[in-house]
Design a protein around this motif. Structure first.
Motif, PDB file in Angstrom:
ATOM      1  N   GLY A  80      54.045  39.671 -68.117  1.00  0.00           N
ATOM      2  CA  GLY A  80      54.965  38.694 -68.667  1.00  0.00           C
ATOM      3  C   GLY A  80      54.367  37.326 -68.914  1.00  0.00           C
ATOM      4  N   LYS A  81      53.070  37.248 -68.955  1.00  0.00           N
ATOM      5  CA  LYS A  81      52.439  35.947 -69.219  1.00  0.00           C
ATOM      6  C   LYS A  81      52.392  35.682 -70.710  1.00  0.00           C
ATOM      7  N   PRO A  82      52.307  34.419 -71.114  1.00  0.00           N
ATOM      8  CA  PRO A  82      52.238  34.101 -72.559  1.00  0.00           C
ATOM      9  C   PRO A  82      51.001  34.731 -73.193  1.00  0.00           C
ATOM     10  N   ALA A  83      51.152  35.129 -74.463  1.00  0.00           N
ATOM     11  CA  ALA A  83      50.120  35.895 -75.150  1.00  0.00           C
ATOM     12  C   ALA A  83      48.786  35.161 -75.211  1.00  0.00           C
ATOM     13  N   GLU A  84      48.828  33.835 -75.412  1.00  0.00           N
ATOM     14  CA  GLU A  84      47.555  33.129 -75.581  1.00  0.00           C
ATOM     15  C   GLU A  84      46.738  33.156 -74.293  1.00  0.00           C
ATOM     16  N   GLU A  85      47.414  33.260 -73.133  1.00  0.00           N
ATOM     17  CA  GLU A  85      46.683  33.335 -71.879  1.00  0.00           C
ATOM     18  C   GLU A  85      46.030  34.700 -71.701  1.00  0.00           C
ATOM     19  N   CYS A  86      46.550  35.692 -72.440  1.00  0.00           N
ATOM     20  CA  CYS A  86      46.052  37.042 -72.258  1.00  0.00           C
ATOM     21  C   CYS A  86      44.952  37.416 -73.241  1.00  0.00           C
ATOM     22  N   ASP A  87      44.590  36.489 -74.140  1.00  0.00           N
ATOM     23  CA  ASP A  87      43.490  36.779 -75.063  1.00  0.00           C
ATOM     24  C   ASP A  87      42.183  36.325 -74.427  1.00  0.00           C
ATOM     25  N   MET A  88      41.239  37.242 -74.370  1.00  0.00           N
ATOM     26  CA  MET A  88      39.957  36.844 -73.791  1.00  0.00           C
ATOM     27  C   MET A  88      38.815  37.698 -74.328  1.00  0.00           C
ATOM     28  N   ARG A  89      37.601  37.223 -74.072  1.00  0.00           N
ATOM     29  CA  ARG A  89      36.417  37.991 -74.465  1.00  0.00           C
ATOM     30  C   ARG A  89      36.299  39.215 -73.549  1.00  0.00           C
ATOM     31  N   PRO A  90      35.740  40.325 -74.064  1.00  0.00           N
ATOM     32  CA  PRO A  90      35.622  41.535 -73.236  1.00  0.00           C
ATOM     33  C   PRO A  90      34.880  41.282 -71.925  1.00  0.00           C
ATOM     34  N   ILE A  91      33.809  40.487 -71.973  1.00  0.00           N
ATOM     35  CA  ILE A  91      33.031  40.275 -70.762  1.00  0.00           C
ATOM     36  C   ILE A  91      33.884  39.608 -69.692  1.00  0.00           C
ATOM     37  N   VAL A  92      34.681  38.625 -70.122  1.00  0.00           N
ATOM     38  CA  VAL A  92      35.552  37.933 -69.163  1.00  0.00           C
ATOM     39  C   VAL A  92      36.601  38.903 -68.646  1.00  0.00           C
ATOM     40  N   TYR A  93      37.151  39.667 -69.580  1.00  0.00           N
ATOM     41  CA  TYR A  93      38.192  40.632 -69.205  1.00  0.00           C
ATOM     42  C   TYR A  93      37.665  41.612 -68.167  1.00  0.00           C
ATOM     43  N   ASN A  94      36.500  42.187 -68.450  1.00  0.00           N
ATOM     44  CA  ASN A  94      35.957  43.211 -67.558  1.00  0.00           C
ATOM     45  C   ASN A  94      35.760  42.677 -66.144  1.00  0.00           C
ATOM     46  N   TYR A  95      35.130  41.512 -66.067  1.00  0.00           N
ATOM     47  CA  TYR A  95      34.815  41.008 -64.724  1.00  0.00           C
ATOM     48  C   TYR A  95      36.047  40.470 -64.007  1.00  0.00           C
ATOM     49  N   THR A  96      36.960  39.802 -64.734  1.00  0.00           N
ATOM     50  CA  THR A  96      38.170  39.350 -64.035  1.00  0.00           C
ATOM     51  C   THR A  96      38.989  40.550 -63.587  1.00  0.00           C
ATOM     52  N   ALA A  97      39.056  41.582 -64.432  1.00  0.00           N
ATOM     53  CA  ALA A  97      39.806  42.782 -64.040  1.00  0.00           C
ATOM     54  C   ALA A  97      39.193  43.404 -62.799  1.00  0.00           C
ATOM     55  N   ALA A  98      37.853  43.453 -62.766  1.00  0.00           N
ATOM     56  CA  ALA A  98      37.187  44.058 -61.614  1.00  0.00           C
ATOM     57  C   ALA A  98      37.588  43.335 -60.337  1.00  0.00           C
ATOM     58  N   PHE A  99      37.600  42.021 -60.399  1.00  0.00           N
ATOM     59  CA  PHE A  99      37.905  41.274 -59.176  1.00  0.00           C
ATOM     60  C   PHE A  99      39.400  41.243 -58.860  1.00  0.00           C
ATOM     61  N   SER A 100      40.256  41.337 -59.908  1.00  0.00           N
ATOM     62  CA  SER A 100      41.681  41.249 -59.622  1.00  0.00           C
ATOM     63  C   SER A 100      42.275  42.610 -59.281  1.00  0.00           C
ATOM     64  N   GLU A 101      41.734  43.669 -59.861  1.00  0.00           N
ATOM     65  CA  GLU A 101      42.305  45.000 -59.623  1.00  0.00           C
ATOM     66  C   GLU A 101      41.876  45.584 -58.287  1.00  0.00           C
ATOM     67  N   ALA A 102      40.704  45.164 -57.805  1.00  0.00           N
ATOM     68  CA  ALA A 102      40.228  45.689 -56.528  1.00  0.00           C
ATOM     69  C   ALA A 102      39.780  44.509 -55.682  1.00  0.00           C
ATOM     70  N   PRO A 103      39.961  44.592 -54.365  1.00  0.00           N
ATOM     71  CA  PRO A 103      39.499  43.498 -53.501  1.00  0.00           C
ATOM     72  C   PRO A 103      37.985  43.547 -53.338  1.00  0.00           C
ATOM     73  N   LEU A 104      37.292  43.293 -54.447  1.00  0.00           N
ATOM     74  CA  LEU A 104      35.830  43.431 -54.446  1.00  0.00           C
ATOM     75  C   LEU A 104      35.171  42.527 -53.416  1.00  0.00           C
ATOM     76  N   VAL A 105      35.682  41.286 -53.335  1.00  0.00           N
ATOM     77  CA  VAL A 105      35.071  40.335 -52.407  1.00  0.00           C
ATOM     78  C   VAL A 105      35.207  40.848 -50.979  1.00  0.00           C
ATOM     79  N   ARG A 106      36.384  41.359 -50.700  1.00  0.00           N
ATOM     80  CA  ARG A 106      36.636  41.910 -49.367  1.00  0.00           C
ATOM     81  C   ARG A 106      35.655  43.059 -49.081  1.00  0.00           C
ATOM     82  N   TYR A 107      35.499  43.947 -50.068  1.00  0.00           N
ATOM     83  CA  TYR A 107      34.564  45.068 -49.896  1.00  0.00           C
ATOM     84  C   TYR A 107      33.159  44.560 -49.577  1.00  0.00           C
TER      85      TYR A 107
END
Lengths: 317, 298, 385
Positions: free
Chosen positions: B65-92
């Protein structure tokens, strides 16, 4: 006097931990392998050798032994040969040896499970890069001719490559004829660099004067010198490399668990995975323990073979 | 032996090794490349190494439900932010560091005094203890994972840090390696320390430990690499509790959570987990290879 | 049997030059020693002769034939290595057989097991066995033939290594510090044996050592090498008596030659440590000189006769037959050493100042460049003095 007892403080913790964490579990496994024990069930029955009987009679376990042994017999010779070949080539290079050494050793350091996942993507039947590359060769006339053997006059459809071009390339991990070979390929990819550095260490310990003596004696070709000096001098290294590769490949688990879960149709159902599946996932601790004991037996035999070869060799003082 | 270079031979050797190097490096290349590219580029195998980096839309972000402009990003940013947000990578990763360091420290605390006693003290039963060490060398811990798991389960320790660490606290291999190393330390050094009035404890930690640094370093590399990368044992004793997962186990969970086309974030997570050791290895390559060889050759 | 000739041989590793144009003419049947401190290029020279390394420029001739492009094994040479380089996995007999098999048998005959079927193998093998037996007999190693090198003592390995060289009956033997791994007593013994073997075989020996005593005792001629040059080549006596260079003078002889700083003047007179020396320069010139006396050519004097050097006696090294007197002398670094008979030095006590003179006619004088300076004939000397 303090000194007479102080050693107890030094060896005590180690002995207690060795007994508790290494010796005791072997006994626990040995005992449980004669029971139908499972966690959460307070009592259990002695069932004699029934578990072992299953291991030799059930087809699942026959497949298990076949998978494990095939895996070892694929990975050990190939990874040892590649390791030795790479070491010999690198040692004879004038420049760039360090670079190749680092590259080939990289998979040894990298987390196997993570790299297995990457290989799974690469080997994906449809979007994977491997089949993509193989497919692209089909359209290049001369390459297709070369790989399919039709340049020798054979029927391209008879060859593996020509046939695959016409039908499609294998599913790799999803095909029971290819899955174990693919898992073994990843094992070789990961392990041969380790063998390579062991061989490189072995090679540097061969005295240079022996090669010079061989030159003076008339061993003119590289092959003669390899036969006369390198190979015999690598004897101890060979024994060690083969043993350690065998023990390591008997323990294959990560790739199987992450990529095939023993399938398809138990073609990659290796021992450690079976131990895990039966014992931990299905709570069948009796049969899991029996596999553990058989597994330990294999490791023991391998080590005894190594000890035999090491002791037989007279060392050069 | 003649110093003249055989250029043809040299060329052939480099060709063979180069071909091997390409196969060896292929998955590393793919891992990095996929972690940079958009899903479409990955599936169609286009875009070269880094991809075109065209702006893409994060569907999960839209769903949130976030505004569309906040959801547009470069693939590299998307991939790495998704990695850290979808899994507790730092915790691991922190778990991984905690577990590997604890294991190594305890292994040294246990093995070093024992190795010292076995190599430099004379006491009744010494050969028996050493025999026990040799015998234990035959038992791969992975092989006895099942009974260890049962024992830990019985005392209620599964799904704890303790379960991840305890089985590895004893390294018979470490004892053996240290003992072999201490055998080469002259007895005179220890006698001199005794003459100086040092207690046996002080000798272990103030005399033997410093002399053993090269061997310890080699053993440390061996131990850290093995336990950072270990997947089997964590898989056995950690069931479901994500807070305790080590990097390989976390990655495995991440993989089974994801639906088919999330290759990018997946490979980003893989990169993050594989990279630390690889970078340290590339920086201290010689030490690593020496260490692994030294511990490998016994 | 063959002579070996090196012509202007140089060797460089990258920018490092290790041999600066070596000329060497080794006669057929000669025992020639290359001696020098480590890093002087003696081993490199030997390995260039062997063909194990190739020279950067220059020619190597064996028996009148230029062998620059010939493989080591085709040069008809045998080499004894410092570490002996015996094949550890083969028995002594197999170690001796290997070079003969490689030389005399073809590829098929050498294949293990299968080779037994190859034609002509049996005849060749019995000839080889004969040669091996003969070599083993000469070296008295027959009882060892079935052992492996690891089971032999240092001296036995040394003999086997010699045997491996001998069986091929080579044109010349190359030896790279073959005695350096033996203990002192055995080393002295093996010196005598090697000399005897050389006489018996009549073959050319080229022997590399850093031990000047080995060079002096064994060789027909010795070449003293330093920094990639042969400084002097000649029979041991000549090199000892008549060193052409101060470095040779100091390297050969033990204890080493005493070098006293001195000066020459325009009249040709020489002083050392400010004391006039009997000898005079053939070509008078003013400038610094070094005056060398061997320990046996310095004599201790009970009293100062006006022409004496003096120094404080710091140590008397008693060897029984001789005494070495170590003196701290002002003006020279280290100690001066005098060799004396025990009774000659009775009166001198450690800690006292003593006087000594150089023997007339025994001074070896070197210029500032380290080269020997010619001295005036004795008759001339008397005239000038």
């Amino acid at each position: 006097m303090g000194r007479s007892r102080v050693h107890l403080w030094f060896i005590g913790p180690a002995i207690i931990l060795m007994m508790g964490l290494l010796i005791l579990p072997v006994f626990v496994a040995a005992v449980l392998s004669f029971t139908d024990y499972n966690l959460g069930n307070p009592s259990f029955n002695w069932i004699g050798v029934e578990n072992y009987d299953r291991l030799v009679s059930r087809s699942t376990y026959k497949k298990m032994f076949t998978a494990s042994l095939t895996y070892v017999l694929l990975v050990v010779p190939i990874s040892v040969a590649l390791g030795l070949g790479a070491a010999l080539l690198i040692a004879s290079l004038r420049i760039g040896g360090e670079l190749y050494k680092a590259v080939f050793f990289l998979p040894v350091m990298a987390t196997l499970l993570a790299m297995a996942i990457v290989w799974e993507f690469a080997l994906h039947p449809i979007v994977g890069v491997v089949n993509d590359i193989l497919r692209s060769g089909c359209d290049v006339g001369w390459l297709h001719a070369l790989l399919s053997g039709s340049w020798l006059g054979g029927d391209p459809l008879q060859s593996w490559y020509g046939h695959a071009c016409a039908e499609d390339f294998p599913l790799w991990l999803g095909d029971k004829n290819y899955a174990l070979g693919t898992i073994a390929f990843i094992g070789i990819w990961q392990g041969f660099g380790f063998n390579m550095v062991l061989y490189l260490a072995g090679l540097t310990s061969v005295p240079r004067e022996l090669y010079q003596a061989a030159h003076m004696d008339g061993a003119d070709s590289a092959w003669e010198r390899f036969r006369l000096v390198t190979w015999p001098m690598l004897g101890p290294t060979n024994v060690f490399v083969v043993t350690i590769s065998s023990i390591r490949s008997f323990q294959v688990f990560d790739t199987v668990e992450a990529l095939t879960r023993g399938g398809p149709s138990k073609s990659t159902y290796v021992m450690v995975y079976a131990m895990f599946e039966k014992g931990v996932k299905q709570n069948l601790l009796g049969i899991g323990s029996a596999i553990t004991i058989v597994f330990l037996g294999f490791v023991l035999i391998l080590t005894l073979i190594q000890v035999y070869f090491v002791n037989r060799r007279v060392h050069y003082a | 032996m003649m110093a003249r270079t055989n250029w043809l031979g040299e060329f052939l050797k480099h060709s063979v090794l180069l071909a091997g190097a390409i196969v060896v490096l292929l998955p590393f290349y793919l891992m990095l490349s996929y972690s940079l590219k958009s899903p479409a580029e990955i599936e169609s195998n286009t875009g070269g190494f880094v991809g075109s980096q065209e702006i893409m839309t994060d569907r999960r972000c839209i769903k949130a439900g976030k505004p569309a402009e906040e959801c547009d990003m470069r693939p590299i940013v998307y991939n790495y932010t998704a990695a850290f947000s979808e899994a507790p990578l730092v915790r691991y990763m922190l778990n991984g560091v905690f577990v590997t360091v604890s294991i190594f420290v305890i292994q040294v605390l246990v093995a070093l005094p024992c190795a010292y006693a076995l190599s430099k003290l004379k006491f009744w039963g010494r050969d028996v203890v050493f025999g026990l060490v040799i015998f234990c060398l035959l038992i791969p811990v992975h092989a006895i994972a099942l009974p260890l798991y049962i024992m830990l389960a019985k005392v209620g320790l599964t799904n704890t840090y303790a379960a991840l660490i305890i089985p590895w606290t004893i390294s018979v291999f470490g004892i053996f390696l240290m003992r072999q190393f201490f055998m080469t330390v002259p007895d005179d050094l220890i006698d001199a320390a005794r003459m100086d009035g040092m207690s046996e404890f002080a000798i272990v930690w103030r005399v033997m430990l410093p002399t053993a640094i090269p061997a310890l370093l080699a053993f440390g590399i061996f131990s850290v690499v093995a336990h950072w990368n270990d997947y089997y044992w964590p898989r056995v004793v950690i069931t479901g509790n994500r807070d305790l997962m080590t990097p390989p186990l976390g990655l495995r969970m991440f993989k089974s959570d994801l639906d088919g086309n999330e290759y990018g974030p997946m490979m980003a997570a893989t990169t993050v987990i594989v990279l630390p050791l690889v970078i340290i290895f590339l920086l201290a390559q010689r030490r690593f290879i020496e260490g692994i060889t030294m511990t490998g050759m016994k | 049997m063959a002579g070996i000739v090196l012509r202007q041989v140089t060797k460089t590793y990258g920018t490092l030059r290790v041999l600066n144009g070596i000329d060497l003419d080794i006669a057929d049947g000669e025992y020639l020693t290359l001696v020098g401190p480590s890093g002087c290029g003696k081993s490199t020279t030997l390995r260039i002769i062997a063909g194990l390394e190739s020279q950067t420029t220059g020619d190597v001739e064996i028996d009148g034939r230029v062998v620059n492009e010939v493989r080591p094994s085709r040069r008809d040479l045998a080499m004894v290595f410092q570490s002996y380089a015996l094949y550890p996995h083969l028995t002594v007999r197999q170690n001796l057989v290997t070079p003969l098999q490689l030389r005399d048998m073809n590829f098929w005959q050498r294949i293990p097991l299968l080779g037994y079927l190859a034609p002509g193998r049996r005849a060749k093998m019995s000839k080889i066995e004969d040669d091996v037996r003969k070599a083993a007999e000469t070296l008295k190693i027959e009882p060892l033939l079935h052992r492996k090198p690891g089971q032999l003592s240092g001296g036995q390995r040394q003999r086997v290594a010699l045997g491996r060289a001998m069986v091929r009956n080579p044109a010349a033997f190359l030896m790279d510090e073959p005695l350096s791994n033996l203990d002192a007593a055995l080393r002295v013994h093996m010196r005598a044996e090697l000399s005897e073997l050389h006489r018996e075989l009549g073959a050319t020996f080229v022997y590399v050592t850093h031990d000047q005593a080995e060079a002096l005792t064994m060789s027909d001629r010795m070449a003293v090498m330093m920094d990639g040059d042969i400084l002097q080549l000649g029979p041991p006596d000549e090199v000892y008596e008549d060193p052409r260079d101060i470095r040779v003078a100091e390297f050969i002889g033990s204890p080493k030659m005493n070098i006293l700083p001195g000066r020459g003047d325009s009249a040709g007179r020489i002083t050392a440590l400010g004391v006039a020396v009997e000898e005079a320069l053939a070509v008078p010139s003013e400038g610094p000189l070094s005056v060398g006396f061997r320990p046996e050519h310095l004599h201790i004097q009970p009293a100062d006769n006006g022409a004496c050097f003096s120094g404080r006696l710091t140590y008397k090294e008693n060897l029984g037959s001789d005494v070495f007197l170590h003196l701290a002398v002002e003006g020279i670094e280290g100690k001066a050493v005098i060799r004396a008979k025990p009774h000659e030095a009775d009166f001198a006590d450690v800690g006292e100042d003593v006087w000594f003179t150089g023997e007339v006619g025994m001074a070896r004088v070197f210029g500032a460049d380290g080269k020997r300076v010619a001295l005036a004939e004795p008759q001339l000397m008397r005239k000038t003095s």
